[in-house]
Design a protein around this motif. Structure first.
Motif, mmCIF file in Angstrom:
data_model
loop_
_atom_site.group_PDB
_atom_site.id
_atom_site.type_symbol
_atom_site.label_atom_id
_atom_site.label_comp_id
_atom_site.label_asym_id
_atom_site.label_seq_id
_atom_site.Cartn_x
_atom_site.Cartn_y
_atom_site.Cartn_z
ATOM 1 N N UNK A 134 -5.710 -24.813 -16.501
ATOM 2 C CA UNK A 134 -6.307 -26.061 -17.157
ATOM 3 C C UNK A 134 -6.003 -26.261 -18.512
ATOM 4 N N UNK A 135 -4.936 -27.042 -18.928
ATOM 5 C CA UNK A 135 -4.675 -27.000 -20.447
ATOM 6 C C UNK A 135 -5.870 -27.610 -20.985
ATOM 7 N N UNK A 136 -6.677 -28.138 -20.591
ATOM 8 C CA UNK A 136 -7.709 -28.621 -21.618
ATOM 9 C C UNK A 136 -8.555 -27.827 -22.256
ATOM 10 N N UNK A 137 -8.319 -26.386 -21.713
ATOM 11 C CA UNK A 137 -9.112 -25.449 -22.109
ATOM 12 C C UNK A 137 -8.293 -24.147 -22.887
ATOM 13 N N UNK A 138 -6.805 -24.375 -23.109
ATOM 14 C CA UNK A 138 -6.243 -23.587 -23.687
ATOM 15 C C UNK A 138 -6.629 -22.889 -24.958
ATOM 16 N N UNK A 139 -6.780 -23.850 -25.754
ATOM 17 C CA UNK A 139 -7.466 -23.637 -27.047
ATOM 18 C C UNK A 139 -8.753 -22.677 -26.992
ATOM 19 N N UNK A 140 -9.476 -23.171 -26.669
ATOM 20 C CA UNK A 140 -10.780 -22.576 -26.032
ATOM 21 C C UNK A 140 -10.654 -20.973 -25.663
ATOM 22 N N UNK A 141 -9.715 -20.839 -24.684
ATOM 23 C CA UNK A 141 -9.549 -19.579 -24.059
ATOM 24 C C UNK A 141 -8.830 -18.511 -25.074
ATOM 25 N N UNK A 142 -7.788 -19.202 -26.010
ATOM 26 C CA UNK A 142 -7.209 -18.381 -26.719
ATOM 27 C C UNK A 142 -8.257 -18.071 -28.011
ATOM 28 N N UNK A 166 -1.664 -21.340 -31.970
ATOM 29 C CA UNK A 166 -2.296 -21.868 -33.372
ATOM 30 C C UNK A 166 -1.850 -23.034 -33.774
ATOM 31 N N UNK A 167 -0.509 -23.366 -33.731
ATOM 32 C CA UNK A 167 0.061 -24.675 -33.998
ATOM 33 C C UNK A 167 -0.101 -25.502 -33.201
ATOM 34 N N UNK A 168 -0.629 -25.445 -31.867
ATOM 35 C CA UNK A 168 -0.716 -26.425 -30.961
ATOM 36 C C UNK A 168 -2.440 -26.753 -30.992
#
Length: 151
Positions: free
Chosen positions: A113-121, A147-149
């Protein structure tokens, strides 16, 4: 120790599920029904304890095996137990993704689920920093790209 893990499981289910119902007589401690908006798949899971606990697992954002390799091998038993049961380290997720993730680090596995990629990271970095866990070069490269994304 098993009792504490079970209590922690119910704590995380209570935190992460909605529309939860509890086993009568447990003082709203044992979750028997609830709805999980699964962060890893994006699916909605209707949890019913009577169907077994195979629907939902409690994931360690930084898996126990990965934490061991990143510094937890030097911890006391009490520190390891605290890590294993820390709500900041844990998330209710679908069992299939959790089991496919196993002990994989962020450089080896990401939620579909790419919507949570940033939260997961962000959670991965937060847990690693809180527990002074090392980040491998491969994990660092993935995090740097995110980080950039995510900025």
């Amino acid at each position: 120790m098993m009792v504490r893990v079970q209590i922690t499981r119910n704590d995380i289910l209570t935190r992460d599920l909605s529309s939860e119902e509890y086993e009568p007589g447990t003082g709203d401690c044992e979750v028997i029904v609830g709805v999980l908006n699964d962060p890893y798949s994006g699916d909605v899971i209707e949890f019913e304890k009577s169907e077994g606990s195979s629907q939902i697992d409690i994931d360690h954002i930084v898996p126990l095996g990965a934490a061991w390799d990143a510094g937890a091998s030097e911890w006391t038993d009490e520190e390891r137990l605290a890590y294993a049961n820390d709500p900041e380290v844990l998330a209710a997720v679908n069992s299939s993704d959790n089991r496919s993730k196993s002990d994989a680090t962020i450089g080896e596995w990401m939620p579909e689920n790419e919507d949570v990629t940033c939260q997961y990271a962000s959670s991965y970095v937060s847990v690693s920093a809180k527990y002074d866990l090392s980040i491998s070069p491969a994990d660092h490269d993935v995090l740097e790209g995110l980080l950039a994304q995510c900025a």
